[in-house]
Design an enzyme around this catalytic site. Sequence first.
Site, PDB file in Angstrom:
ATOM      1  N   ALA A 226       0.853  -1.197   0.000  1.00 41.78           N
ATOM      2  CA  ALA A 226       0.000   0.000   0.000  1.00 41.78           C
ATOM      3  C   ALA A 226       0.887   1.244   0.000  1.00 41.78           C
ATOM      4  CB  ALA A 226      -0.907  -0.016   1.233  1.00 41.78           C
ATOM      5  N   ASN A 227       0.305   2.402   0.194  1.00 44.21           N
ATOM      6  CA  ASN A 227       1.087   3.632   0.345  1.00 44.21           C
ATOM      7  C   ASN A 227       0.395   4.515   1.377  1.00 44.21           C
ATOM      8  OD1 ASN A 227      -0.853   5.465  -1.092  1.00 44.21           O
ATOM      9  ND2 ASN A 227      -0.398   4.049  -2.764  1.00 44.21           N
ATOM     10  N   ARG A 228       0.988   5.666   1.674  1.00 48.61           N
ATOM     11  CA  ARG A 228       0.513   6.476   2.799  1.00 48.61           C
ATOM     12  C   ARG A 228      -0.629   7.431   2.459  1.00 48.61           C
ATOM     13  NH1 ARG A 228       4.246   5.830   6.861  1.00 48.61           N
ATOM     14  NH2 ARG A 228       6.335   5.317   6.161  1.00 48.61           N
ATOM     15  N   SER A 229      -1.175   7.353   1.252  1.00 48.24           N
ATOM     16  CA  SER A 229      -2.249   8.292   0.888  1.00 48.24           C
ATOM     17  C   SER A 229      -3.440   8.155   1.845  1.00 48.24           C
ATOM     18  CB  SER A 229      -2.705   7.997  -0.547  1.00 48.24           C
ATOM     19  OG  SER A 229      -3.909   8.669  -0.803  1.00 48.24           O
ATOM     20  N   ALA A 292      -3.586   7.622  -5.228  1.00 48.82           N
ATOM     21  CA  ALA A 292      -2.191   7.171  -5.285  1.00 48.82           C
ATOM     22  C   ALA A 292      -2.227   5.689  -5.650  1.00 48.82           C
ATOM     23  CB  ALA A 292      -1.521   7.385  -3.937  1.00 48.82           C
TER      24      ALA A 292
END
Length: 422
Positions: A226-229, A292
Amino acid sequence: MSQSLSGRRVLLIIGGGIAAYKALDLIRRLRERGAAVRPILTKAAQEFVTPLAAAALAGQRAHTDLFDRADEAEIGHIRLARDADAVVVAPATADLMARMAGGHAPDLASTVLLATTLPILIAPAMNVRMWQHPATQRNLATLTGDGVSVVGPNDGAMAEAEHGPGRMAEPGEIADALETMLTARSERGGLGFLAGRAVKGSLAGKTVLVTSGPTHEPIDPVRYLANRSSGRQGHAIAAAAAAAGARVTLVSGPVSIPDPAGVAVIRVETAREMLAAVEAALPADIAVFAAAVGDWRPAEARGGKIKKDGSAVPPLTLVENPDILATIAGRTEGRPPLVVGFAAETDDVLDNARKKLAKKRCDLLVANDVSHEGGVMGGVENTVHLLGRDGALDTWPRLGKDEVGKRLVARFAELLSKAPPA
Ligand SMILES: Cc1cc2nc3c(=O)[nH]c(=O)nc-3n(C[C@H](O)[C@H](O)[C@H](O)COP(=O)(O)O)c2cc1C
């Protein structure tokens, strides 16, 4: 507690679902904020909560029956539909949503909903499969198209030991959404459900598609990339577009922030699901790709949890995800007249953004610096640079993401008025 709904009269329609008990708390919360609440209970709702409990909390009588002679003589269903500032439906059952979308009026709740010209906010609550059923999603799209605002449903554990979207928004979230809806309507210069179809606003009559949040790419049933969005910027754009009079569809990855009021929200997890949801939501006048999206996904998502059994660390092979922005912007047929991309960069922000604009063929690129020190990713503020196709560059000061959303929407309206028709 602030009296933020002071003087507002709310007609609260309680549908027949498990979440009906939360509607009692909603009455209390709305009154705490200064609103007067008149409850209507459907027949099914009375299986879950009593009219007496609703009336006691509301401090006025609860209505239940279309053919109640005393009620008809005293106030009547048409006056019920008029004597308020807004109608809130909580919980909105699948059946009630279907009656609303189809224009059916077999009972007091649906008759009032058909007869009213007031702004309507619904808080759907149902089993995840009922929510995801194409019929319910069709009804939802019809209702948002008719100008109905929607809050929730949220993700979470459900009464039937299932998990997923379908839980009613919390009473506090519903009260917040009501405030937002009433503010947005009065800013648009017209109260009313029917008036909502011909709303004033810079994007009145336009359809806007926004993607938001991160994607989750499964490694196995419990792990993902995943990512931090946080989804805050995309959600703020969707909210601002709805407040500007547009019909908005928000395709959102997994986020923990509430849905914007007045927006149809489609929840997805992976990049491939997001592309499919975007395709299904088109055509649109404006498409804003603020999500994102993970560039890569594990080549293989394992069916069972990968065990840590002391042998070698398992290799993680990645494959490329579809490029949603490039796919839609590069289209010759059915391309939205205005396609907006986002570039989250940590180095050489403007240089990289210029390259991305040319490569992806979007009309406007919103670039921001997401290096760790700036705190943009997951934060509440943003410093953005706008790059136009003609090479024009505009840099805005550091602003709250809500304000960035409003300013972007104003810019979209301006650009759309100059764009050639699709
Ligand atoms: C125990 C039980 C729980 C239910 N919960 C829900 C629910 O959460 N959401 C929903 O849409 N329908 C639910 N239903 C089905 C509705 O009660 C049914 O569709 C009814 O016709 C809805 O009527 P109304 O829309 O007039 O309130 C439930 C039914 C039962 C028996």
